[in-house]
Scaffold this motif. Sequence first.
Motif, PDB file in Angstrom:
ATOM      1  N   UNK A  14      -2.501 -18.656   5.133  1.00 62.35           N
ATOM      2  CA  UNK A  14      -1.993 -19.036   3.814  1.00 62.35           C
ATOM      3  C   UNK A  14      -2.073 -17.849   2.856  1.00 62.35           C
ATOM      4  N   UNK A  15      -3.170 -17.110   2.907  1.00 63.48           N
ATOM      5  CA  UNK A  15      -3.307 -15.927   2.060  1.00 63.48           C
ATOM      6  C   UNK A  15      -2.257 -14.876   2.366  1.00 63.48           C
ATOM      7  N   UNK A  16      -1.958 -14.673   3.636  1.00 67.46           N
ATOM      8  CA  UNK A  16      -0.940 -13.701   4.017  1.00 67.46           C
ATOM      9  C   UNK A  16       0.446 -14.138   3.564  1.00 67.46           C
ATOM     10  N   UNK A  17       0.734 -15.427   3.665  1.00 63.21           N
ATOM     11  CA  UNK A  17       2.026 -15.940   3.205  1.00 63.21           C
ATOM     12  C   UNK A  17       2.166 -15.763   1.695  1.00 63.21           C
ATOM     13  N   UNK A  21       4.864 -13.351  -0.205  1.00 59.38           N
ATOM     14  CA  UNK A  21       5.819 -13.938  -1.135  1.00 59.38           C
ATOM     15  C   UNK A  21       5.743 -13.306  -2.518  1.00 59.38           C
ATOM     16  N   UNK A  22       4.596 -12.787  -2.891  1.00 58.05           N
ATOM     17  CA  UNK A  22       4.431 -12.163  -4.208  1.00 58.05           C
ATOM     18  C   UNK A  22       4.751 -10.671  -4.208  1.00 58.05           C
ATOM     19  N   UNK A  23       4.923 -10.085  -3.047  1.00 62.00           N
ATOM     20  CA  UNK A  23       5.141  -8.643  -2.936  1.00 62.00           C
ATOM     21  C   UNK A  23       6.388  -8.201  -3.691  1.00 62.00           C
ATOM     22  N   UNK A  24       7.481  -8.878  -3.528  1.00 59.69           N
ATOM     23  CA  UNK A  24       8.734  -8.501  -4.186  1.00 59.69           C
ATOM     24  C   UNK A  24       8.611  -8.625  -5.705  1.00 59.69           C
TER      25      UNK A  24
END
Length: 76
Positions: A14-17, A21-24
Amino acid sequence: MYALLWVIIGFCTIGLIVLMSMKKTMENRLATIKVNGESKESARASRSIIWWIVSTVAWGILSISLFIWWLTQYFE
């Protein structure tokens, strides 16, 4: 014992997802900072980027710590 492993796997996944998702969004905020320079919007964006980095590091340290804790419990 196996429940702890599934909690750790779920936490990491979940943390990786969330991270991906917030990277962009963080890349766009960094571009805003580069364009606007010293404005209020840039200051707010820079604070959010710093908090994102801090939370990512905390998530990584906690994930590694939980996995090491599980290994010590498993091999005792």
